[in-house]
Structure formats: C-alpha cells, structure tokens
Motif scaffolding. Structure first.
Motif, PDB file in Angstrom:
ATOM      1  N   TRP A  94       6.580  -1.631   1.046  1.00  0.00           N
ATOM      2  CA  TRP A  94       5.739  -1.357   2.199  1.00  0.00           C
ATOM      3  C   TRP A  94       6.223  -0.057   2.813  1.00  0.00           C
ATOM      4  O   TRP A  94       7.306   0.426   2.475  1.00  0.00           O
ATOM      5  CB  TRP A  94       5.809  -2.518   3.203  1.00  0.00           C
ATOM      6  CG  TRP A  94       7.197  -2.803   3.675  1.00  0.00           C
ATOM      7  CD1 TRP A  94       7.809  -2.289   4.772  1.00  0.00           C
ATOM      8  CD2 TRP A  94       8.171  -3.638   3.036  1.00  0.00           C
ATOM      9  NE1 TRP A  94       9.099  -2.754   4.864  1.00  0.00           N
ATOM     10  CE2 TRP A  94       9.340  -3.585   3.807  1.00  0.00           C
ATOM     11  CE3 TRP A  94       8.175  -4.428   1.883  1.00  0.00           C
ATOM     12  CZ2 TRP A  94      10.504  -4.292   3.474  1.00  0.00           C
ATOM     13  CZ3 TRP A  94       9.319  -5.123   1.560  1.00  0.00           C
ATOM     14  CH2 TRP A  94      10.460  -5.061   2.345  1.00  0.00           C
TER      15      TRP A  94
ATOM     16  N   ASN B  57       3.273  -2.832  -5.162  1.00  0.00           N
ATOM     17  CA  ASN B  57       2.801  -3.902  -4.278  1.00  0.00           C
ATOM     18  C   ASN B  57       3.929  -4.690  -3.616  1.00  0.00           C
ATOM     19  O   ASN B  57       3.681  -5.432  -2.678  1.00  0.00           O
ATOM     20  CB  ASN B  57       1.867  -4.850  -5.028  1.00  0.00           C
ATOM     21  CG  ASN B  57       2.559  -5.560  -6.165  1.00  0.00           C
ATOM     22  OD1 ASN B  57       3.712  -5.281  -6.486  1.00  0.00           O
ATOM     23  ND2 ASN B  57       1.859  -6.480  -6.801  1.00  0.00           N
ATOM     24  N   TYR B  58       5.164  -4.546  -4.074  1.00  0.00           N
ATOM     25  CA  TYR B  58       6.287  -5.258  -3.456  1.00  0.00           C
ATOM     26  C   TYR B  58       7.004  -4.402  -2.416  1.00  0.00           C
ATOM     27  O   TYR B  58       7.956  -4.860  -1.794  1.00  0.00           O
ATOM     28  CB  TYR B  58       7.282  -5.745  -4.518  1.00  0.00           C
ATOM     29  CG  TYR B  58       7.821  -4.649  -5.404  1.00  0.00           C
ATOM     30  CD1 TYR B  58       8.955  -3.940  -5.049  1.00  0.00           C
ATOM     31  CD2 TYR B  58       7.180  -4.323  -6.592  1.00  0.00           C
ATOM     32  CE1 TYR B  58       9.443  -2.935  -5.850  1.00  0.00           C
ATOM     33  CE2 TYR B  58       7.673  -3.318  -7.413  1.00  0.00           C
ATOM     34  CZ  TYR B  58       8.795  -2.628  -7.034  1.00  0.00           C
ATOM     35  OH  TYR B  58       9.264  -1.634  -7.835  1.00  0.00           O
TER      36      TYR B  58
END
Length: 87
Positions: free
Chosen positions: A15, A12-13
């Motif tokens: 992209w 989730n950190y």
C-alpha cells in the motif's frame, strides 16, 4: 522514491508508504537491544502500524528490491545489508 511508489501501486500486498514503513520497522527492530527475544510463534498485535512483524517488514523490503531496476536496487541493497549484518 518514484520507483518505490510505482511498485507499491502495482503489488496488491503493498500500500502507499508500505516500503518506507517496512524499512523503519526493520531498522527499529534491528536496533532494539531485545531483538533476539522476538518470538515468531506469538502473533501479538496484528496492527501493522502498531507492532508490525519485523520479519514481514524484511520480506516486503526483499520483494521491493527484487521488483526495482538494478540501478535503484543497488542504492537500497547496502542499506538493508547493513541492517541485516547488525541483526
């Protein structure tokens, strides 16, 4: 590359494209003649695309290598180690 994209989707950190951007950021920082003058206490610009923190970029790369299969991590680790040795 497919494994890097999979990792970017799962963490989730990260992209899409963040690991590549981190590698480019770390490589360009290591090759700068004034790299030893980096002040970790100065926040500076907070835009990753503009002036992303090179230590954060290195942390992203470490997280990626730890998440990769051994075989693929073995391919990436020498590239990162060469930059670390230059730093």
């Amino acid at each position: 590359m497919a494994e890097l994209r999979r990792i970017e989707r799962r963490k989730n950190y990260l992209w899409p494209g963040s690991i590549e951007a981190a590698f480019i950021r770390w490589r360009s920082f290591v090759h700068q003649p004034n790299r030893r003058l980096w002040d970790h206490t100065q926040a500076g610009c907070t835009e990753w695309a503009c002036c992303g923190d090179p230590t954060e970029a290195r942390d992203f790369l470490e997280a990626a290598m730890l998440s990769m299969s051994r075989r693929h991590a073995r391919e990436l680790r020498p590239l990162i180690k060469a930059l670390d040795d230059d730093y």
